[in-house]
Design an enzyme around this catalytic site. Structure first.
Site, mmCIF file in Angstrom:
data_model
loop_
_atom_site.group_PDB
_atom_site.id
_atom_site.type_symbol
_atom_site.label_atom_id
_atom_site.label_comp_id
_atom_site.label_asym_id
_atom_site.label_seq_id
_atom_site.Cartn_x
_atom_site.Cartn_y
_atom_site.Cartn_z
ATOM 1 N N HIS A 186 39.886 41.200 50.155
ATOM 2 C CA HIS A 186 41.146 41.402 49.419
ATOM 3 C C HIS A 186 41.132 42.834 49.223
ATOM 4 O O HIS A 186 42.269 43.357 48.727
ATOM 5 C CB HIS A 186 41.644 40.585 48.518
ATOM 6 N N ASP B 134 35.062 36.554 50.887
ATOM 7 C CA ASP B 134 35.839 37.654 50.467
ATOM 8 C C ASP B 134 35.270 39.056 50.622
ATOM 9 O O ASP B 134 34.685 39.655 49.646
ATOM 10 C CB ASP B 134 36.424 37.381 49.124
ATOM 11 N N SER C 31 36.087 44.050 41.675
ATOM 12 C CA SER C 31 36.335 43.464 43.045
ATOM 13 C C SER C 31 35.554 44.378 43.983
ATOM 14 O O SER C 31 35.902 45.515 44.085
ATOM 15 C CB SER C 31 37.641 43.484 43.492
HETATM 16 N N1 ARG Z 1 41.526 37.172 41.935
HETATM 17 C C1 ARG Z 1 40.942 38.217 42.687
HETATM 18 C C2 ARG Z 1 41.124 39.453 42.160
HETATM 19 O O1 ARG Z 1 41.821 39.634 41.083
HETATM 20 C C3 ARG Z 1 41.144 38.055 44.206
HETATM 21 C C4 ARG Z 1 42.351 38.230 44.722
HETATM 22 C C5 ARG Z 1 42.787 38.088 46.072
HETATM 23 N N2 ARG Z 1 42.907 36.824 46.502
HETATM 24 C C6 ARG Z 1 44.273 35.998 46.571
HETATM 25 N N3 ARG Z 1 44.173 34.778 46.944
HETATM 26 N N4 ARG Z 1 45.420 36.825 46.414
HETATM 27 O O2 ARG Z 1 41.414 40.552 42.995
HETATM 28 N N1 GLU Z 2 39.540 40.160 41.993
HETATM 29 C C1 GLU Z 2 39.248 41.127 40.943
HETATM 30 C C2 GLU Z 2 39.693 42.614 41.453
HETATM 31 O O1 GLU Z 2 40.474 42.799 42.390
HETATM 32 C C3 GLU Z 2 38.153 41.129 40.477
HETATM 33 C C4 GLU Z 2 38.000 39.796 39.642
HETATM 34 C C5 GLU Z 2 38.336 40.081 38.006
HETATM 35 O O2 GLU Z 2 39.497 40.476 37.422
HETATM 36 O O3 GLU Z 2 37.477 39.930 37.462
HETATM 37 O O4 GLU Z 2 39.160 43.346 40.895
#
Ligand code: ARG
Ligand code: GLU
Length: 726
Positions: free
Chosen positions: A93, A229, A659
């Site tokens: 991502h 990911d 991330s």
């Molecule tokens: N939650 C993770 C972050 O904050 C992954 C986000 C990407 N995945 C998604 N399904 N949008 O970045």
């Molecule tokens: N997916 C998150 C990011 O883009 C990391 C997850 C979190 O927020 O801990 O940084």
């Protein structure tokens, strides 16, 4: 999502551990994202927990520390260097936006993935950068030496800003690198980071969405998780190994340090560290500000985004073209939307505001009795008064931002302002035409990812919400337009999208070609510009000045509150809130609370991903090749007991920006790549509960399996240094 009743059972337990705020010791809680140069103070604890390498190896200023193998990837992610030829591992991502720029319907890397088979096939990504942190130093004395904590902020800021610029210059001159100074502890400390930014970055490997985004928004922010990911890039440098703009002749960067990769895995209870760039946390704010997040900001944003996402999802499933246009935007909007839902649940389950209130009562007792800081006793009453004054404005403005201004056409009204500005120059006709054409060209990026009908449906849905929720505070132009269209938002939308020149590039060209300066009113009258302008004016007159004053005031109060909290708990080791600077956090591999649902587990496997395969649901389609590999048990060296370990959770204190962060074992070897947090644990940006907060990582063995067996890009593994516990 865990059922509320079951999670309530485990709540009683988690309440006992309120981490820093309730006075539990940091040693037990493992809360904290520490500045690398301060890690020495934690050495004893880290050793007791399992650390096996010297702190000096994690961070030093001689070029031999692991800090030289961690990068700020792009503007808000982390990456880790994993070979002597500049390979960088980060999240899928985090590479998503870059890959979108390289994709098209006939080069659909989201559907099929991308694997370079040699360096020549690696794809340059325009605008992508990675930044190394060579060293960090506390420069508080240089910035604040004679600044009184009660000096009014305007005066303070001007002194501080001049000094920051000056000291940055001095550091840059000595080091011949970039220097950037940021505030910590709400401006009670300042640290300089000496950095080096590389600008020729190329895409090397990217699994298809069926692996890299598997589970999509359904599994996002959740555990258990089955997402591979990750994505891989390479840093290129000039002939001198220094940063250089893209050139075909650039060489793979030879880094000062890179991570060894441990392929023996880990088990529950093992010591881990996450090294990266957490973006924003607010662990020390008052209950009043936390209530604003919990009662206003989060719920309003969730409500508006639910509507936007409903519309986008529908259109995206109707057409692959719309899917490609909106997939990156959608991921961003949905990510916040779901995180805030988890945050609200978590804050509630933990009664975080209640606990803050209890903490504040204790603080107040101390402040009333202890006169070390004369301003301490009035801080909380002043914060209460300041926050109460703005609650209703915050509510309105959150709708302004998440409803009208979240409609692409209206937001794009800002672009038309540039056209108007160009008319003001009164250019000769030929020059005017030329300038107009250039401006139209500058909108290419917007049109590449824009679909008029989709946006029109968003308009209808979000405007209806806006008119209901902000009925008493609508800008006049919105009211008159609504009335003029017989209070029919759909009819209003039809009219706007038909009339505005912004809905398509051809329309822009048609409207603008042969316009003379005298015709500028045609642009000014464009409904998109009008909607944008009146909202901007509305905010500028009624909202922004009040909020600006509030933010200035609350910034000062929070700085004083931070200083007072540190004076109060003088035996405590505080860590600064995240601010997108390099931090290390440590914790153990640990499953989620056994009382919760789904069942307690700390690791997922490939077979569990395959069990979720569902050809009818986009987010859960497992690529055929992965199924074939699995059926044939063709796991190569990555099989463990007839399966491949996929993801795991640990109790590290991470945040957005972490991330892509390297997840390290007790020897500082790479065992995974961080990519998420568990649902109710996302509240850790305000309140860390060690029972509930978990970071989620891709197992490095899954990453290597996918590269080698799925991507057939085993050549990359030859560059890496794989080690094992044997
Ligand atoms: N939650 C993770 C972050 O904050 C992954 C986000 C990407 N995945 C998604 N399904 N949008 O970045
Ligand atoms: N997916 C998150 C990011 O883009 C990391 C997850 C979190 O927020 O801990 O940084």
């Amino acid at each position: 999502m865990p059922s509320t009743s079951k999670t309530l059972l485990s709540l009683t337990k988690s309440c006992l551990l309120f981490g820093l705020l309730a006075g539990a010791t940091i040693t037990n809680a493992k809360e904290g994202m520490w500045l690398p140069p301060t890690l020495k103070a934690h050495e004893k604890d880290m050793r007791a927990e399992g650390l096996e390498i010297p702190i000096d190896k994690i961070y030093n200023e001689n070029g031999t520390g692991l800090n030289n193998a961690v990068v700020l990837f792009g503007k808000g992610c982390t990456g880790e260097v994993i070979s002597s030829k500049g390979l960088v591992l980060t999240n899928h991502h985090c590479g998503y936006g870059s890959v979108q720029g390289l994709s098209s319907p006939d080069k659909d890397y989201f559907a099929y993935g991308f694997w370079a088979m040699n360096m020549k096939e690696e794809l340059p990504v325009k605008g992508l950068t990675v930044t190394f942190i060579r060293r960090m130093e506390n420069v508080t004395d240089k910035i604040l030496h004679d600044v009184s904590p009660t000096l009014p902020d305007a005066q303070r800021d001007s002194i501080v800003n001049i000094r920051i610029a000056q000291v940055q210059k001095e550091f840059a001159a000595i080091t011949h690198l970039d220097a950037s100074i940021k505030p910590y502890f709400q401006g009670n400390q300042y640290w300089v980071a000496i950095t080096e930014t590389y600008t020729d970055i190329r895409l090397v490997g990217f699994p298809p969405n069926g692996i890299g985004a598997f589970g999509g928004d359904t599994e996002n922010w959740m555990w258990p998780r089955h997402t591979g990911d990750f994505s891989i890039f390479r840093i290129y440098a000039g002939a001198d190994n220094k940063p250089a703009e893209y050139a075909a002749s650039n060489q793979p960067y030879n880094p000062q340090q890179f991570f060894n990769i441990n392929v023996s895995g880990y088990k529950e209870g093992d010591f881990t560290m996450v090294y990266g760039f957490p973006g924003t946390t607010q662990e020390y704010i008052s209950s009043y500000e936390l209530k604003q997040v919990y009662n206003i900001i989060d719920p309003v944003s969730i409500e508006a985004r639910t509507r936007k996402l409903d519309v986008w999802t529908k259109h995206m499933s109707d057409s692959r073209d719309i899917f490609l246009k909106y997939t990156s935007k959608r991921a961003g909007v949905a990510n916040g939307w779901k995180k805030w839902q988890g945050e609200v649940v978590g804050l509630k389950l933990n009664d975080a505001t209640g606990k803050k209130v209890a903490y504040e009562t204790e603080f107040q007792k101390w402040a009333d009795a202890d006169k070390t800081l004369p301003f301490a006793a009035t801080i909380l009453p002043r914060i209460r008064e300041a926050t109460q004054k703005v609650d209703s404005l915050l509510y309105q403005d959150q709708y302004n931002k998440e409803a009208p201004l979240a409609i692409e056409l209206i937001a794009q009204g800002a672009a038309l302002e540039k056209f108007v500005a160009c008319f003001r120059l009164n250019l000769p006709q030929l020059q005017l035409n030329d300038t107009l054409q250039k401006l139209i060209g500058s909108l290419d990026g917007f049109y590449k990812n824009y679909h008029e009908h989709t946006d029109k449906d968003v308009f209808v849905s979000l405007m209806s919400l806006y008119f209901t929720k902000c009925a008493n505070s609508l800008p006049d132009y919105y009211k008159t337009q609504y009335t003029a269209h017989n209070q029919d938002i759909k009819a209003w939308a039809d009219d706007i999208y038909k009339t505005s020149m912004l809905t398509a590039p051809e329309k822009m060209k048609f409207f603008l070609s042969n316009l003379t300066n005298a015709d500028s009113t045609k642009v000014i009258n464009d409904p998109a510009l009008q909607l944008y302008r009146t909202m901007a004016a509305h905010r500028a007159q009624k909202i922004t000045p009040v909020l600006k004053e509030y933010y200035t005031q609350i910034k000062m109060l929070n700085r004083q509150y931070m200083q007072a909290q540190m004076a109060w708990k003088n035996d405590k080791e505080f860590y600064p809130d995240a601010n997108l600077t390099l931090r290390l956090t440590y914790g153990k591999v640990k499953g989620l609370d056994p009382d919760g649902e789904p069942k307690y587990m700390w690791q997922t496997k490939l077979s569990e991903a395959l069990a979720l395969d569902n050809p009818a649901v986009d987010e859960f389609i497992v690529p055929k090749k992965l199924k074939d590999l699995s059926k044939a048990k063709n796991f190569g060296r990555w099989g463990v007991n007839g399966d491949v370990p996929l993801a795991f959770v640990a109790a590290n204190h991470t945040s957005g920006g972490n991330s892509g962060s390297p997840v390290l074992n007790s020897k500082g070897e790479l065992i995974g790549t961080n990519f998420d947090r568990a649902y109710e644990g996302t509240m850790s940006d305000y309140y860390f509960d060690p029972n509930r907060c978990r970071n989620i990582s891709v197992d490095i063995r899954y990453t290597l399996f996918i590269i080698e067996k799925f991507g057939d890009a085993g050549w990359l593994l030859n560059e890496m240094k794989l080690v094992s516990n044997k």
